[in-house]
Design a protein around this motif. Structure first.
Motif, short mmCIF file in Angstrom:
data_model
loop_
_atom_site.label_atom_id
_atom_site.label_comp_id
_atom_site.label_asym_id
_atom_site.label_seq_id
_atom_site.Cartn_x
_atom_site.Cartn_y
_atom_site.Cartn_z
N TYR A 69 10.36 3.01 -5.60
CA TYR A 69 9.96 4.04 -4.66
C TYR A 69 10.98 4.10 -3.54
O TYR A 69 11.82 3.22 -3.39
CB TYR A 69 8.56 3.79 -4.12
CG TYR A 69 8.48 2.74 -3.02
CD1 TYR A 69 8.23 3.11 -1.71
CD2 TYR A 69 8.66 1.39 -3.31
CE1 TYR A 69 8.16 2.15 -0.71
CE2 TYR A 69 8.59 0.44 -2.32
CZ TYR A 69 8.34 0.83 -1.01
OH TYR A 69 8.27 -0.10 -0.03
N LYS A 70 10.95 5.18 -2.78
CA LYS A 70 11.89 5.37 -1.68
C LYS A 70 11.09 5.53 -0.40
O LYS A 70 10.44 6.55 -0.18
CB LYS A 70 12.76 6.60 -1.95
CG LYS A 70 13.93 6.71 -1.04
CD LYS A 70 14.91 7.74 -1.56
CE LYS A 70 16.12 7.70 -0.68
NZ LYS A 70 17.21 8.49 -1.22
N PRO A 71 11.11 4.51 0.50
CA PRO A 71 10.28 4.56 1.71
C PRO A 71 10.65 5.67 2.68
O PRO A 71 9.79 6.22 3.35
CB PRO A 71 10.49 3.20 2.37
CG PRO A 71 11.22 2.37 1.41
CD PRO A 71 11.80 3.25 0.36
N GLY A 72 11.92 6.01 2.77
CA GLY A 72 12.35 7.06 3.70
C GLY A 72 13.54 7.81 3.13
O GLY A 72 14.11 7.44 2.11
N ARG A 77 0.83 -1.20 0.00
CA ARG A 77 0.00 0.00 0.00
C ARG A 77 0.86 1.25 0.00
O ARG A 77 0.57 2.22 -0.68
CB ARG A 77 -0.95 0.00 1.20
CG ARG A 77 -2.22 -0.76 0.92
CD ARG A 77 -3.22 -0.60 2.03
NE ARG A 77 -3.35 -1.92 2.65
CZ ARG A 77 -3.07 -2.20 3.90
NH1 ARG A 77 -2.65 -1.27 4.71
NH2 ARG A 77 -3.19 -3.41 4.36
N THR A 78 1.94 1.25 0.76
CA THR A 78 2.84 2.39 0.82
C THR A 78 3.48 2.61 -0.54
O THR A 78 3.61 3.74 -0.99
CB THR A 78 3.93 2.16 1.88
OG1 THR A 78 3.31 1.93 3.13
CG2 THR A 78 4.86 3.34 1.98
N CYS A 79 3.86 1.56 -1.19
CA CYS A 79 4.50 1.63 -2.50
C CYS A 79 3.58 2.30 -3.51
O CYS A 79 4.00 3.19 -4.24
CB CYS A 79 4.88 0.22 -2.94
SG CYS A 79 5.11 0.01 -4.70
N LYS A 80 2.34 1.89 -3.59
CA LYS A 80 1.41 2.41 -4.60
C LYS A 80 1.12 3.89 -4.40
O LYS A 80 0.89 4.61 -5.36
CB LYS A 80 0.10 1.63 -4.57
CG LYS A 80 0.24 0.18 -4.97
CD LYS A 80 0.52 0.04 -6.42
CE LYS A 80 0.53 -1.42 -6.80
NZ LYS A 80 0.83 -1.64 -8.18
#
Length: 94
Positions: free
Chosen positions: A66-69, A29-32
């Motif tokens: 994507y870059k989570p942080g 979900r975070t990725c999208k």
């Protein structure tokens, strides 16, 4: 005493497996919803908005990252081939 030890080890294993599945669903979900990037000339650049600027076609390969942080590396997000959507009417110089 051995039965209690076996019970606690079994509970720990089940909770570990459940936690792994729960965290992978959250990452999806975070990725999208995160900003998408593509590799370009040894660095990562903004990919745009899916469905407007690009489409991920097929199922092989990594389409976007994507870059989570801030300090984290770029991670694969969507799979397929990156295909830019380009509308000649919108981008032509008149």
């Amino acid at each position: 005493m051995k039965k209690w030890k076996l019970l606690f080890i079994s509970i720990a294993i089940v909770m570990g497996i459940g936690g792994a599945f729960a965290s992978s669903l959250t990452n999806c979900r975070t990725c999208k919803s995160a900003v998408q990037f593509i590799p370009w000339n040894g660095t990562f650049v903004y990919a745009g908005e899916e469905g407007v600027d690009y489409a991920c076609v097929g199922g092989a390969g990594i389409c976007t990252y994507y870059k989570p942080g801030l300090g984290s590396p770029y991670l694969p997000c969507q799979f397929g081939f990156y295909y830019p959507i380009y509308d000649d009417e919108l981008h032509s110089k008149k």
